[in-house]
Design a protein around this motif. Sequence first.
Motif, PDB file in Angstrom:
ATOM      1  N   ALA A  13     -14.775 -33.349 -76.826  1.00 28.63           N
ATOM      2  CA  ALA A  13     -14.861 -32.322 -75.822  1.00 28.63           C
ATOM      3  C   ALA A  13     -13.589 -31.558 -75.531  1.00 28.63           C
ATOM      4  CB  ALA A  13     -15.860 -32.380 -74.664  1.00 28.63           C
ATOM      5  N   VAL A  14     -13.694 -30.144 -75.506  1.00 28.67           N
ATOM      6  CA  VAL A  14     -12.403 -29.389 -75.206  1.00 28.67           C
ATOM      7  C   VAL A  14     -12.422 -29.126 -73.794  1.00 28.67           C
ATOM      8  CG1 VAL A  14     -11.177 -27.458 -75.736  1.00 28.67           C
ATOM      9  CG2 VAL A  14     -12.300 -28.600 -77.657  1.00 28.67           C
ATOM     10  N   THR A  15     -11.278 -29.103 -73.201  1.00 34.51           N
ATOM     11  CA  THR A  15     -11.084 -28.681 -71.722  1.00 34.51           C
ATOM     12  C   THR A  15      -9.597 -27.935 -71.655  1.00 34.51           C
ATOM     13  OG1 THR A  15     -10.993 -29.601 -69.342  1.00 34.51           O
ATOM     14  CG2 THR A  15      -9.874 -31.025 -71.143  1.00 34.51           C
ATOM     15  N   GLY A  16      -9.534 -27.188 -70.431  1.00 36.79           N
ATOM     16  CA  GLY A  16      -8.219 -26.726 -70.527  1.00 36.79           C
ATOM     17  C   GLY A  16      -7.691 -26.681 -68.888  1.00 36.79           C
ATOM     18  N   VAL A  17      -6.695 -26.186 -68.853  1.00 36.63           N
ATOM     19  CA  VAL A  17      -5.826 -26.328 -67.550  1.00 36.63           C
ATOM     20  C   VAL A  17      -4.815 -24.944 -67.790  1.00 36.63           C
ATOM     21  CG1 VAL A  17      -3.964 -27.679 -68.329  1.00 36.63           C
ATOM     22  CG2 VAL A  17      -4.604 -27.521 -65.916  1.00 36.63           C
ATOM     23  N   GLU A  18      -4.551 -24.332 -66.508  1.00 37.09           N
ATOM     24  CA  GLU A  18      -3.726 -23.357 -66.620  1.00 37.09           C
ATOM     25  C   GLU A  18      -2.190 -23.775 -66.452  1.00 37.09           C
ATOM     26  OE1 GLU A  18      -3.835 -19.753 -66.430  1.00 37.09           O
ATOM     27  OE2 GLU A  18      -6.214 -20.180 -66.897  1.00 37.09           O
ATOM     28  N   ARG A  19      -1.269 -23.153 -67.395  1.00 35.75           N
ATOM     29  CA  ARG A  19       0.111 -23.826 -67.395  1.00 35.75           C
ATOM     30  C   ARG A  19       0.851 -22.668 -67.726  1.00 35.75           C
ATOM     31  NH1 ARG A  19       0.495 -28.680 -70.568  1.00 35.75           N
ATOM     32  NH2 ARG A  19       2.711 -28.498 -69.953  1.00 35.75           N
ATOM     33  N   GLU A  20       2.258 -22.949 -67.419  1.00 35.31           N
ATOM     34  CA  GLU A  20       3.322 -21.897 -67.689  1.00 35.31           C
ATOM     35  C   GLU A  20       3.337 -22.054 -69.342  1.00 35.31           C
ATOM     36  OE1 GLU A  20       4.935 -20.003 -65.844  1.00 35.31           O
ATOM     37  OE2 GLU A  20       4.193 -20.715 -64.135  1.00 35.31           O
ATOM     38  N   GLY A  21       4.059 -20.642 -69.758  1.00 39.50           N
ATOM     39  CA  GLY A  21       3.943 -20.564 -71.192  1.00 39.50           C
ATOM     40  C   GLY A  21       4.817 -21.728 -71.885  1.00 39.50           C
ATOM     41  N   TYR A  22       5.822 -22.046 -71.074  1.00 39.72           N
ATOM     42  CA  TYR A  22       6.654 -23.202 -71.855  1.00 39.72           C
ATOM     43  C   TYR A  22       6.124 -24.433 -71.839  1.00 39.72           C
ATOM     44  CZ  TYR A  22      10.572 -26.466 -72.478  1.00 39.72           C
ATOM     45  OH  TYR A  22      11.315 -27.382 -73.056  1.00 39.72           O
ATOM     46  N   LEU A  23       5.771 -25.043 -72.886  1.00 43.50           N
ATOM     47  CA  LEU A  23       5.047 -26.373 -72.941  1.00 43.50           C
ATOM     48  C   LEU A  23       6.063 -27.429 -73.604  1.00 43.50           C
ATOM     49  CD1 LEU A  23       1.672 -25.441 -74.285  1.00 43.50           C
ATOM     50  CD2 LEU A  23       2.493 -25.678 -72.158  1.00 43.50           C
ATOM     51  N   ASP A  24       6.121 -28.718 -72.873  1.00 43.31           N
ATOM     52  CA  ASP A  24       7.056 -29.844 -73.659  1.00 43.31           C
ATOM     53  C   ASP A  24       5.861 -31.004 -73.664  1.00 43.31           C
ATOM     54  OD1 ASP A  24       9.257 -30.756 -74.512  1.00 43.31           O
ATOM     55  OD2 ASP A  24      10.346 -31.004 -72.743  1.00 43.31           O
ATOM     56  N   GLY A  35       5.162 -46.383 -67.044  1.00 44.45           N
ATOM     57  CA  GLY A  35       6.104 -45.624 -66.245  1.00 44.45           C
ATOM     58  C   GLY A  35       6.221 -44.090 -66.191  1.00 44.45           C
ATOM     59  N   TRP A  36       4.903 -43.593 -66.594  1.00 39.96           N
ATOM     60  CA  TRP A  36       4.744 -42.271 -66.457  1.00 39.96           C
ATOM     61  C   TRP A  36       4.088 -42.028 -65.390  1.00 39.96           C
ATOM     62  CZ3 TRP A  36       7.347 -42.909 -70.890  1.00 39.96           C
ATOM     63  CH2 TRP A  36       7.685 -41.907 -71.679  1.00 39.96           C
ATOM     64  N   GLU A  37       4.355 -41.032 -64.569  1.00 40.29           N
ATOM     65  CA  GLU A  37       3.550 -40.695 -63.311  1.00 40.29           C
ATOM     66  C   GLU A  37       2.566 -39.233 -63.575  1.00 40.29           C
ATOM     67  OE1 GLU A  37       5.099 -40.865 -59.650  1.00 40.29           O
ATOM     68  OE2 GLU A  37       6.341 -42.548 -60.116  1.00 40.29           O
ATOM     69  N   TYR A  38       1.385 -39.225 -63.573  1.00 41.61           N
ATOM     70  CA  TYR A  38       0.336 -38.329 -63.759  1.00 41.61           C
ATOM     71  C   TYR A  38       0.019 -37.298 -62.574  1.00 41.61           C
ATOM     72  CZ  TYR A  38       0.679 -40.424 -67.965  1.00 41.61           C
ATOM     73  OH  TYR A  38       1.020 -41.189 -69.410  1.00 41.61           O
ATOM     74  N   ALA A  39      -0.016 -35.915 -62.493  1.00 45.25           N
ATOM     75  CA  ALA A  39      -0.648 -35.252 -61.876  1.00 45.25           C
ATOM     76  C   ALA A  39      -2.122 -35.025 -62.001  1.00 45.25           C
ATOM     77  CB  ALA A  39       0.236 -34.167 -61.738  1.00 45.25           C
ATOM     78  N   SER A  40      -2.690 -34.527 -61.055  1.00 45.92           N
ATOM     79  CA  SER A  40      -4.281 -34.234 -61.217  1.00 45.92           C
ATOM     80  C   SER A  40      -4.343 -32.658 -61.616  1.00 45.92           C
ATOM     81  CB  SER A  40      -5.043 -34.306 -60.039  1.00 45.92           C
ATOM     82  OG  SER A  40      -6.341 -33.706 -60.088  1.00 45.92           O
ATOM     83  N   THR A  41      -5.429 -32.374 -62.371  1.00 47.89           N
ATOM     84  CA  THR A  41      -5.518 -31.157 -63.051  1.00 47.89           C
ATOM     85  C   THR A  41      -5.865 -30.007 -61.757  1.00 47.89           C
ATOM     86  OG1 THR A  41      -8.005 -31.553 -63.363  1.00 47.89           O
ATOM     87  CG2 THR A  41      -6.656 -31.398 -65.072  1.00 47.89           C
ATOM     88  N   THR A  42      -6.138 -30.710 -60.561  1.00 49.88           N
ATOM     89  CA  THR A  42      -6.419 -29.925 -59.407  1.00 49.88           C
ATOM     90  C   THR A  42      -5.127 -29.930 -58.200  1.00 49.88           C
ATOM     91  OG1 THR A  42      -7.101 -31.760 -58.034  1.00 49.88           O
ATOM     92  CG2 THR A  42      -8.781 -30.527 -59.195  1.00 49.88           C
ATOM     93  N   ASP A  43      -3.943 -30.461 -58.939  1.00 52.55           N
ATOM     94  CA  ASP A  43      -2.857 -30.330 -58.129  1.00 52.55           C
ATOM     95  C   ASP A  43      -2.092 -28.827 -58.341  1.00 52.55           C
ATOM     96  OD1 ASP A  43      -3.050 -32.727 -57.158  1.00 52.55           O
ATOM     97  OD2 ASP A  43      -1.624 -33.751 -58.664  1.00 52.55           O
ATOM     98  N   ASP A  44      -1.388 -28.420 -57.351  1.00 55.47           N
ATOM     99  CA  ASP A  44      -0.769 -27.441 -57.437  1.00 55.47           C
ATOM    100  C   ASP A  44       0.203 -27.266 -58.712  1.00 55.47           C
ATOM    101  OD1 ASP A  44       2.114 -25.905 -56.784  1.00 55.47           O
ATOM    102  OD2 ASP A  44       0.458 -24.936 -55.943  1.00 55.47           O
ATOM    103  N   PRO A  45       0.214 -26.221 -59.477  1.00 55.61           N
ATOM    104  CA  PRO A  45       0.837 -26.051 -60.720  1.00 55.61           C
ATOM    105  C   PRO A  45       2.230 -26.423 -60.864  1.00 55.61           C
ATOM    106  CG  PRO A  45      -0.393 -23.917 -60.524  1.00 55.61           C
ATOM    107  CD  PRO A  45      -0.405 -24.824 -59.136  1.00 55.61           C
ATOM    108  N   THR A  46       2.947 -26.164 -59.804  1.00 53.80           N
ATOM    109  CA  THR A  46       4.536 -26.585 -59.586  1.00 53.80           C
ATOM    110  C   THR A  46       4.384 -28.071 -59.703  1.00 53.80           C
ATOM    111  OG1 THR A  46       4.719 -24.767 -58.310  1.00 53.80           O
ATOM    112  CG2 THR A  46       6.398 -26.416 -58.226  1.00 53.80           C
ATOM    113  N   GLU A  47       3.414 -28.737 -58.980  1.00 56.39           N
ATOM    114  CA  GLU A  47       3.393 -30.267 -58.896  1.00 56.39           C
ATOM    115  C   GLU A  47       3.103 -30.945 -60.281  1.00 56.39           C
ATOM    116  OE1 GLU A  47       1.047 -31.666 -55.747  1.00 56.39           O
ATOM    117  OE2 GLU A  47       1.866 -30.179 -54.278  1.00 56.39           O
ATOM    118  N   ARG A  48       2.256 -30.248 -60.916  1.00 60.31           N
ATOM    119  CA  ARG A  48       1.832 -30.898 -62.184  1.00 60.31           C
ATOM    120  C   ARG A  48       3.135 -30.896 -63.252  1.00 60.31           C
ATOM    121  NH1 ARG A  48      -2.967 -27.470 -62.152  1.00 60.31           N
ATOM    122  NH2 ARG A  48      -1.902 -25.960 -63.516  1.00 60.31           N
ATOM    123  N   GLU A  49       3.650 -29.656 -63.195  1.00 57.05           N
ATOM    124  CA  GLU A  49       4.850 -29.587 -63.989  1.00 57.05           C
ATOM    125  C   GLU A  49       5.873 -30.409 -63.713  1.00 57.05           C
ATOM    126  OE1 GLU A  49       4.730 -27.828 -66.971  1.00 57.05           O
ATOM    127  OE2 GLU A  49       2.420 -27.359 -66.468  1.00 57.05           O
TER     128      GLU A  49
END
Length: 127
Positions: A13-24, A35-49
Amino acid sequence: MVEVTYHCPYCGAVTGVEREGYLDDDCVTREPLEGWEYASTTDDPTEREAADGIEFVCLGDAGEGDPGNGTREDSSARGAGGGANDPDPEKDGCGRTFYLSFRRSEDGQRVSHRTPDIDPPRFDFRP
């Protein structure tokens, strides 16, 4: 901001999230990388990035495929498409969690998320 889509590695299934144009982006996996820390899709975009990645929940009918006894059938057993190599934008989600991991660098060098195997597979087929 643009909507960036990802597909669930379980059901496709395909899902999406609003992101900045720059992706890494580095990878989408069923399990979080150690060792990776993950943000939720509902977090503030700044926190996600600022996080090491995003934790997705594949939204949709989590009861799909329930044969009536409270257990779920594997989608491959039902003959349905989807999964890691077969995105299906028309499919409802399965309710499982999956992870988008961003690329990380330390001291100017990319951090590999893969750990070396003690006995890696050989593809030369020589004894």
